[in-house]
Design a protein around this motif. Structure first.
Motif, mmCIF file in Angstrom:
data_model
loop_
_atom_site.group_PDB
_atom_site.id
_atom_site.type_symbol
_atom_site.label_atom_id
_atom_site.label_comp_id
_atom_site.label_asym_id
_atom_site.label_seq_id
_atom_site.Cartn_x
_atom_site.Cartn_y
_atom_site.Cartn_z
ATOM 1 N N TRP A 33 -1.492 14.880 1.164
ATOM 2 C CA TRP A 33 -0.910 13.621 0.730
ATOM 3 C C TRP A 33 -0.146 13.802 -0.574
ATOM 4 O O TRP A 33 -0.580 14.537 -1.464
ATOM 5 C CB TRP A 33 -1.999 12.559 0.549
ATOM 6 N N ASP A 75 -10.921 1.732 7.083
ATOM 7 C CA ASP A 75 -10.588 0.985 5.866
ATOM 8 C C ASP A 75 -9.098 0.641 5.856
ATOM 9 O O ASP A 75 -8.239 1.517 5.897
ATOM 10 C CB ASP A 75 -10.944 1.830 4.633
ATOM 11 N N GLY A 102 0.248 11.275 -2.597
ATOM 12 C CA GLY A 102 -0.242 10.212 -3.475
ATOM 13 C C GLY A 102 -1.540 9.657 -2.941
ATOM 14 O O GLY A 102 -1.964 9.987 -1.825
ATOM 15 N N GLU A 103 -2.194 8.808 -3.730
ATOM 16 C CA GLU A 103 -3.508 8.299 -3.365
ATOM 17 C C GLU A 103 -3.461 7.032 -2.534
ATOM 18 O O GLU A 103 -4.364 6.751 -1.755
ATOM 19 C CB GLU A 103 -4.326 8.031 -4.648
ATOM 20 N N ALA A 104 -2.431 6.200 -2.692
ATOM 21 C CA ALA A 104 -2.392 4.882 -2.054
ATOM 22 C C ALA A 104 -1.880 4.966 -0.627
ATOM 23 O O ALA A 104 -1.185 5.914 -0.237
ATOM 24 C CB ALA A 104 -1.503 3.939 -2.864
ATOM 25 N N ARG A 105 -2.228 3.960 0.162
ATOM 26 C CA ARG A 105 -1.699 3.872 1.510
ATOM 27 C C ARG A 105 -0.172 3.747 1.437
ATOM 28 O O ARG A 105 0.359 3.007 0.615
ATOM 29 C CB ARG A 105 -2.296 2.668 2.237
ATOM 30 N N LEU A 151 -7.178 -0.231 3.553
ATOM 31 C CA LEU A 151 -6.440 0.232 2.386
ATOM 32 C C LEU A 151 -6.332 1.762 2.314
ATOM 33 O O LEU A 151 -5.647 2.296 1.446
ATOM 34 C CB LEU A 151 -7.104 -0.279 1.104
ATOM 35 N N SER A 152 -7.008 2.453 3.229
ATOM 36 C CA SER A 152 -7.031 3.912 3.159
ATOM 37 C C SER A 152 -5.708 4.513 3.632
ATOM 38 O O SER A 152 -5.114 4.070 4.616
ATOM 39 C CB SER A 152 -8.166 4.457 4.031
ATOM 40 N N ARG A 153 -5.287 5.571 2.964
ATOM 41 C CA ARG A 153 -4.093 6.295 3.402
ATOM 42 C C ARG A 153 -4.332 6.974 4.746
ATOM 43 O O ARG A 153 -3.376 7.259 5.492
ATOM 44 C CB ARG A 153 -3.700 7.318 2.341
ATOM 45 N N ALA A 183 1.657 6.477 0.897
ATOM 46 C CA ALA A 183 2.128 7.705 0.245
ATOM 47 C C ALA A 183 2.628 8.679 1.308
ATOM 48 O O ALA A 183 2.168 8.660 2.452
ATOM 49 C CB ALA A 183 0.994 8.332 -0.553
ATOM 50 N N ARG A 217 -5.564 5.622 7.180
ATOM 51 C CA ARG A 217 -5.418 4.615 8.226
ATOM 52 C C ARG A 217 -4.205 4.927 9.104
ATOM 53 O O ARG A 217 -4.150 4.532 10.275
ATOM 54 C CB ARG A 217 -5.245 3.229 7.579
#
Length: 349
Positions: free
Chosen positions: A151, A216, A153-156, A218-220, A158, A222
């Protein structure tokens, strides 16, 4: 020569046992169990858990009504599994040489173990061997997309970057820390085609395929699959994988084929093709034409890897046999089976 993945997991056994037996640390409960149960057959005669680790999946399957036997190569993990208060039968053994007779089980479960096994192709062959015709295997592995990328980045949302490429195999090594516990995963990235080829060469068929993601919102993870779940079936005799054909020959000719990469059977000169049979035809073919010969072998060939055309004329009413119109290729050899009279009697395809 570097350490094998088996060596790495032997060294990691104590930390793995602590990780698995601490609530919240094992991905099985969050990412696998519900999805895996969705493709798991109902309990049958006998279930074999291959790469059982410290026994958590075997114990869960037993609670669901499965008659489970585990197989685990690590002495530390096998001992932990066997001494658990809810322990079931546990065998010490290698997935590439399972200590189980042919056709002894109707279900094999290999949960998150095959990407950590060095000889994974041989492990699929062994799974096919121990399954009875019509039996099934349920396999969970790290998704090849997961193991080849990182990834950005950390956020969904990314970007997901495949930095080292997807096609080539390579060892992966990741360490995770959470709440004072640490675990190191030694695995191998393999593209999906390598798993598919190993499954096909073992005589198994993919019956169901799932790609679990993180539940989840909010999970990347996902948006990108974490894991791959497969349900495989061993076709009954007469329904074996269509691209596997068999050539009955002598051990010397089989050795020549493997050693030199080519074999021109006498029939190629006299008739213009090499005689072959399907899995359902080999016993009758042998009894019809070679019943008096004891010293034979059965060369299993992958049609896709043959350079020559394979034609299917109707030799007997309602029966089409594969004829290879050219030399047999060593690259097309999947396995060489012993083919003595006792082997023919026990043949299940």
């Amino acid at each position: 020569m570097g350490a094998t993945m088996r060596d790495e997991w032997d060294r990691e056994a104590e930390r793995w046992i602590a990780w698995v037996r601490t609530p919240g640390h094992d991905a099985y409960w969050k990412h696998h169990r519900r999805q895996l149960l969705g493709i798991l057959p109902t309990p049958g005669r006998r279930t074999l858990d291959v790469g059982a680790g410290e026994g958590r999946v075997a114990r869960d399957l037993a609670l669901l009504g499965h008659d489970v036997v585990g197989v685990e190569p690590s002495a530390s993990m096998a001992t932990a599994a066997a001494t658990h208060e809810d322990a079931g039968p546990m065998l010490r053994g290698d997935a590439a040489a399972l200590p189980v007779p042919d056709g002894a089980v109707d279900l094999v479960v290999a949960f998150m173990s095959l990407q950590d096994i060095d000889a994974f192709e041989a492990s699929f062959v062994e799974i096919g061997r121990v399954l009875e015709p019509g039996g099934r295997a349920v396999v969970a592995i790290v998704h090849p997309i997961n193991s080849c990328g990182r990834w950005g980045g950390e956020a969904r949302g990314a970007p997901f970057v495949i930095g080292q490429g997807y096609v080539a195999r390579r060892r992966t090594d990741e360490t995770f820390e959470r709440d004072g516990l640490t675990i190191r995963f030694a695995s191998e990235h393999r593209p999906l085609v390598d798993y598919s080829r190993a499954i096909e060469d073992a005589g198994l068929v993919i019956e169901a395929l799932r790609e679990p993601t993180d539940p989840d919102e909010l999970s990347r993870w996902r948006d990108v699959p974490l894991f791959l779940h497969l349900r495989l079936v061993k076709p009954p005799v007469g329904e074996s994988v269509g691209r596997r054909i068999f050539h009955i020959t002598t051990p010397a000719d089989a050795e020549q084929l493997v050693a030199t990469g080519s074999l021109e059977p006498p029939s190629l000169v006299t008739e213009g093709f090499a005689h072959c049979s399907t899995a359902a035809q080999v016993v009758a073919t042998t009894e019809r034409w070679m019943a008096h010969v004891d010293d034979l072998v059965l060369v299993e060939l992958d049609v896709e890897r043959l350079d020559a055309d394979v034609r299917w004329p109707e030799v007997y009413p309602g029966q089409r046999f594969p004829h290879v119109h050219g030399p047999l290729d060593g690259d097309a050899v999947v396995r060489v089976h012993p083919w003595h009279p006792a082997d023919r009697t026990a043949w299940t395809g």
